[in-house]
Design a protein around this motif. Sequence first.
Motif, PDB file in Angstrom:
ATOM      1  N   VAL A  25       0.942  -1.326   0.101  1.00 28.70           N
ATOM      2  CA  VAL A  25      -0.011   0.067  -0.005  1.00 28.70           C
ATOM      3  C   VAL A  25       0.914   1.107   0.040  1.00 28.70           C
ATOM      4  N   LEU A  26       1.889   1.097   0.644  1.00 29.49           N
ATOM      5  CA  LEU A  26       2.576   2.439   1.052  1.00 29.49           C
ATOM      6  C   LEU A  26       3.658   2.742  -0.374  1.00 29.49           C
ATOM      7  N   GLY A  27       3.926   1.655  -1.255  1.00 30.79           N
ATOM      8  CA  GLY A  27       4.802   1.812  -2.470  1.00 30.79           C
ATOM      9  C   GLY A  27       3.735   2.363  -3.443  1.00 30.79           C
ATOM     10  N   VAL A  28       2.531   1.915  -3.352  1.00 31.71           N
ATOM     11  CA  VAL A  28       1.539   2.497  -4.438  1.00 31.71           C
ATOM     12  C   VAL A  28       1.127   3.864  -4.025  1.00 31.71           C
ATOM     13  N   LEU A 271       5.926   3.102 -12.006  1.00 31.49           N
ATOM     14  CA  LEU A 271       6.987   1.901 -12.557  1.00 31.49           C
ATOM     15  C   LEU A 271       7.559   1.034 -11.476  1.00 31.49           C
ATOM     16  N   VAL A 272       8.178   1.851 -10.676  1.00 39.32           N
ATOM     17  CA  VAL A 272       8.881   1.000  -9.746  1.00 39.32           C
ATOM     18  C   VAL A 272       7.931   0.391  -8.689  1.00 39.32           C
ATOM     19  N   ALA A 273       6.679   1.016  -8.531  1.00 38.89           N
ATOM     20  CA  ALA A 273       5.722   0.318  -7.830  1.00 38.89           C
ATOM     21  C   ALA A 273       5.364  -0.748  -8.324  1.00 38.89           C
ATOM     22  N   VAL A 274       5.018  -0.923  -9.543  1.00 40.41           N
ATOM     23  CA  VAL A 274       4.610  -2.213 -10.102  1.00 40.41           C
ATOM     24  C   VAL A 274       5.608  -3.203  -9.967  1.00 40.41           C
ATOM     25  N   PHE A 275       6.913  -3.202  -9.959  1.00 43.47           N
ATOM     26  CA  PHE A 275       7.742  -3.789  -9.446  1.00 43.47           C
ATOM     27  C   PHE A 275       7.682  -4.666  -8.071  1.00 43.47           C
ATOM     28  N   GLY A 375      -4.966   0.336 -11.094  1.00 47.20           N
ATOM     29  CA  GLY A 375      -4.333   0.159 -12.424  1.00 47.20           C
ATOM     30  C   GLY A 375      -2.843  -0.514 -12.165  1.00 47.20           C
ATOM     31  N   VAL A 376      -2.306   0.283 -11.350  1.00 45.95           N
ATOM     32  CA  VAL A 376      -0.895  -0.290 -11.143  1.00 45.95           C
ATOM     33  C   VAL A 376      -0.817  -1.381 -10.392  1.00 45.95           C
ATOM     34  N   SER A 377      -1.660  -1.619  -9.453  1.00 45.08           N
ATOM     35  CA  SER A 377      -1.506  -2.854  -8.760  1.00 45.08           C
ATOM     36  C   SER A 377      -1.844  -4.087  -9.654  1.00 45.08           C
ATOM     37  N   LEU A 378      -2.917  -4.008 -10.456  1.00 40.58           N
ATOM     38  CA  LEU A 378      -3.246  -5.062 -11.370  1.00 40.58           C
ATOM     39  C   LEU A 378      -2.391  -5.136 -12.438  1.00 40.58           C
ATOM     40  N   LEU A 379      -1.699  -4.401 -12.847  1.00 44.38           N
ATOM     41  CA  LEU A 379      -0.469  -4.473 -13.790  1.00 44.38           C
ATOM     42  C   LEU A 379       0.563  -5.288 -13.362  1.00 44.38           C
ATOM     43  N   GLY A 380       0.975  -5.026 -12.067  1.00 45.30           N
ATOM     44  CA  GLY A 380       1.940  -5.683 -11.189  1.00 45.30           C
ATOM     45  C   GLY A 380       1.477  -7.196 -10.804  1.00 45.30           C
ATOM     46  N   ALA A 381       0.227  -7.453 -10.674  1.00 37.68           N
ATOM     47  CA  ALA A 381      -0.203  -8.564 -10.007  1.00 37.68           C
ATOM     48  C   ALA A 381      -0.701  -9.568 -11.282  1.00 37.68           C
ATOM     49  N   PHE A 382      -0.629  -9.037 -12.434  1.00 37.59           N
ATOM     50  CA  PHE A 382      -1.244  -9.669 -13.624  1.00 37.59           C
ATOM     51  C   PHE A 382      -0.560 -10.958 -13.946  1.00 37.59           C
ATOM     52  N   TYR A 743      14.622  16.403  -8.370  1.00 37.05           N
ATOM     53  CA  TYR A 743      15.098  15.611  -7.078  1.00 37.05           C
ATOM     54  C   TYR A 743      14.042  15.171  -6.401  1.00 37.05           C
ATOM     55  N   VAL A 744      12.965  15.931  -6.195  1.00 35.12           N
ATOM     56  CA  VAL A 744      11.987  15.373  -5.336  1.00 35.12           C
ATOM     57  C   VAL A 744      11.270  13.943  -5.831  1.00 35.12           C
ATOM     58  N   LEU A 745      11.100  14.012  -7.307  1.00 35.63           N
ATOM     59  CA  LEU A 745      10.519  12.993  -7.952  1.00 35.63           C
ATOM     60  C   LEU A 745      11.499  11.905  -7.891  1.00 35.63           C
ATOM     61  N   GLU A 746      12.807  12.010  -8.145  1.00 37.17           N
ATOM     62  CA  GLU A 746      13.581  11.021  -8.184  1.00 37.17           C
ATOM     63  C   GLU A 746      13.620  10.204  -6.614  1.00 37.17           C
ATOM     64  N   GLY A 747      13.769  11.087  -5.620  1.00 38.48           N
ATOM     65  CA  GLY A 747      13.640  10.497  -4.225  1.00 38.48           C
ATOM     66  C   GLY A 747      12.411   9.688  -3.917  1.00 38.48           C
ATOM     67  N   ILE A 748      11.499  10.094  -4.491  1.00 40.68           N
ATOM     68  CA  ILE A 748      10.372   9.177  -4.322  1.00 40.68           C
ATOM     69  C   ILE A 748      10.481   7.657  -4.933  1.00 40.68           C
ATOM     70  N   ALA A 749      10.943   7.782  -6.163  1.00 41.40           N
ATOM     71  CA  ALA A 749      11.287   6.527  -6.966  1.00 41.40           C
ATOM     72  C   ALA A 749      12.299   5.672  -6.029  1.00 41.40           C
ATOM     73  N   VAL A 750      13.324   6.088  -5.492  1.00 42.49           N
ATOM     74  CA  VAL A 750      14.368   5.466  -4.660  1.00 42.49           C
ATOM     75  C   VAL A 750      13.618   5.133  -3.392  1.00 42.49           C
ATOM     76  N   VAL A 751      12.928   5.661  -2.754  1.00 41.11           N
ATOM     77  CA  VAL A 751      12.266   5.303  -1.546  1.00 41.11           C
ATOM     78  C   VAL A 751      11.277   4.196  -1.837  1.00 41.11           C
ATOM     79  N   ILE A 752      10.455   4.057  -3.068  1.00 43.19           N
ATOM     80  CA  ILE A 752       9.693   2.904  -3.329  1.00 43.19           C
ATOM     81  C   ILE A 752      10.760   1.475  -3.582  1.00 43.19           C
ATOM     82  N   ALA A 753      11.795   1.906  -4.275  1.00 48.65           N
ATOM     83  CA  ALA A 753      12.793   0.855  -4.604  1.00 48.65           C
ATOM     84  C   ALA A 753      13.437   0.399  -3.269  1.00 48.65           C
ATOM     85  N   VAL A 754      13.841   1.153  -2.170  1.00 52.86           N
ATOM     86  CA  VAL A 754      14.115   0.669  -0.655  1.00 52.86           C
ATOM     87  C   VAL A 754      12.865  -0.106  -0.289  1.00 52.86           C
ATOM     88  N   LEU A 755      11.740   0.395  -0.577  1.00 48.45           N
ATOM     89  CA  LEU A 755      10.537  -0.651   0.087  1.00 48.45           C
ATOM     90  C   LEU A 755      10.554  -1.928  -0.578  1.00 48.45           C
TER      91      LEU A 755
END
Length: 871
Positions: A25-28, A271-275, A375-382, A743-755
């Motif tokens: 949920v947090l990643g999404v 995209l990272v949340a899909v992973f 949509g992101v969740s369904l794509l990742g779970a498909f 930088y703000v948007l990049e940081g969000i992607a990296v945080v999701i990757a850490v999750l």
Amino acid sequence: MSIRSLLLLWRAHWLERPFRSLLMVLGVALGVSAFVAVRTANVDVLQEFEQAVLSVTGSATLEATGGDLGFDEEVLALLQRVPEVVAATPVIEQVVRIAGASAGTHTAILTGLDLLQEEEAMTFRVETVADATEALDILLEPDSVYVGRRLAEELHLDPGSRLPVVVGGHVHDLRVRGFLGNKGEQRAVWEHRLVMDIAAAQKLLGMTGRVDRILITTAPGRSVIDVAAELRELVPASVRIERPTRRTEQVEGMVRAFQMNLSMLSGVGLLVAVFLIYNTVSFGVAQRRREIGIYSALGMRRPMVVGLFLFEAAILGLLGGLAGGVFGVILAKSLTQMMNRTVAELYVNLNEIGGGISHEIIARFLAEGMLVGIGVSLLGAFAPSLDAGRTQTVQALAPGSYEAVQEGRTKLLAFVGCLLLAAALALSFGKPAGDVPVFGYLASLGLLAGLSCLVPALIQAISRFGARGEPRTGSGLARSLRHMALSHLGRTPGRHGVTVSALMIGIAIMVGVAIMVRSFRHTVEVWIDETVLADVIIAPTTWLTGAQAGKVANTLPADWEAAIRQVGGVAAVDSYRDLRVEIKGRSVALVSRDLRLHAERSQYLIRRGDPKTVLTEAAETDGVLVSEVLANKVGVKEGDRVTLDTPSGPASFRILGVFYDYATDGGKIVMDRELYRRLWKDEGVTVFPLYLVPGASLEEVRKEIALRLDQETDEGGRPILVSNRELRAEILRIFDRTFALTYVLEGIAVVIAVLGIVNTLVISVIERQRELATFRALGASDGQVKSLIFWEAVYLGAIGALAGVGGGLLLSLLLIHVINKQSFGWTIQTMIPLSVLAEAVILALGAALVAGYWPARWAVRQPVVEGLRYE
């Protein structure tokens, strides 16, 4: 299976594994928040500007405009003679600076209107404290001004208050006669404006006999297009007849590429949340294989099994989308302010904006956030859900079958990855669609997708290479732990490949954008050092604050030049004029200056030829120079001719040089000052660049100039004197602030990757409970178990850093030579700062270690007995 049954099953798994569900949920939520914030801010900026334009135009169907200098008001009489023109209303709209200690460098839009004629047609109301007879008399007084409610509150103004405004270096006292309010449901665009009767505004701004534009209301029975064509035959060529929304379209075109890049960056988090979702659901399928077998034995069909996992993913995506939508709307408020400031500094002044986005739009984006989350969740779970549906009952009871399937897919994924990389290379040569580098974006997506497909094969290769022999460094037990951790990665390339891919994308985006920004900044620094050579710049106070350049209210008097020349230590004075014109439907900057002086004292970085020779020839032959951006956008080169509509009629100019420029988006055309004066009949000056005598004291010259200009200006109307060093620092400050959003948007992607790393390590601990319990039962200490988990985290971070740095280097080439080039037209000299690569590696390893902390602690807290009973 009913919805109620699905909810009961989902609730059971939520309660059983709340941590992994919360991670998902947090990643999404993080991915959706970045997406919604950028979407909201983009719509807010453009919608507010469009509303500001339409609030002034009212019911007008056409608009006559003449550029920054305006045009002769006699055009009004020509338009009023046309039978199809129901009404023609003159308008003046200029930026003025409000003087006074409380105002600071506050600027506002001053609008001059025929208030007696247009009170009913405009979208604002005038609130006065006088009776009707007095109000009519006051309305026509030359110092009467009406102030927007919010602006009046900010400046602490009351009816009758004195309002000093700066025009042409002089302070003019106006009297507040009332306040401006909005009619009906109109947004608060008038609350930050000043309004005067047009005759008073003309006198104040030195525009007697001239107007900025004329609003035209056409008869309902005639085609607006036909009437526009008829009116163009009547007015001078320098006056354009177009729809009022045309100005909004021009601004939207200028900021579209800027906003498109932000939108693409915001999509990285999704995209990272899909992973992350793919990884979580994949393990859920593997862990519940016995449950799937039981469902199959009880008669549940494959579509129902697939639907079960998709339903669970959709519920989590809905929760994540809702949370992300709320946070995104909150984040959008700060993001909108940053975008307004950036767009104002790069494209057009937005000081008039202050209404805020409507509740309807917020509700729409909240709903959109929930849909995106689902949509992101369904794509990742498909794909994992399909795997669950294809699981046979016998296979469901066989341990290890899932990883065997993943093992077989590694080679196929590697082959697909190679195809995607080849496709990315081919797409990088595609031409832009309009000004949008569609194929560049597709090439970037293909590059990241291709590298992601190659990651499982990379993990296997590294694991096999490490398994050839025991590590030679460290104690025997430490070597064994590292060997076990590396070996485990090779046994599960599918799951770990997804995690490393997520981290790789985050790092690649960070590295690619950082290299592009550093390269761009280095290129700008070189450009400043070689082209901005004036020792001192005399400019209006608002010149460095993003206020609109070229407006009459912000110009300096031309007669200051003589006074400045008399200052000791001043070797030469240039008069620099900057305003906006149109070339082939594009708004570009027109700059005029003393080209002979510029050839002697400074230079342009031109594409071909010697700068001094080209500048001198342009001054002698009435030729022009164009920026690289303009040359690329309109398809011209050295030797071609370009036509401009001037107040003296259309004029054609030969292009003698194309120069590199990084100060003006949309392009720039440069001509000699005398040629400009002859054609535009304009003596105004935007800034005075000064060149000092060698050895002259900069501070002493500045003091003497300030003393001389004190005699020419009123208190509060003095210009600013900026040194070369200060100007350079300000340009770079604006540059750095422009990219702060990325930088703000990049940081969000990296945080999701850490999750994702946390999720993977937790899954690894759960899956290996028996192995870890046996390890502990044989005498392993808690520290050794933690070390094993930490080494897995280190390897994940190291492989993610390796792939991310490689992907970032390739991505930077696409950003610099394809996307940036096609979006903005700038040539950027590529440089690869080693510090950026080192920071990326440190970040990846640090993030992996931080992510491994909780799973390592959790692993040693599990009872050994329970672990031995697992499965």
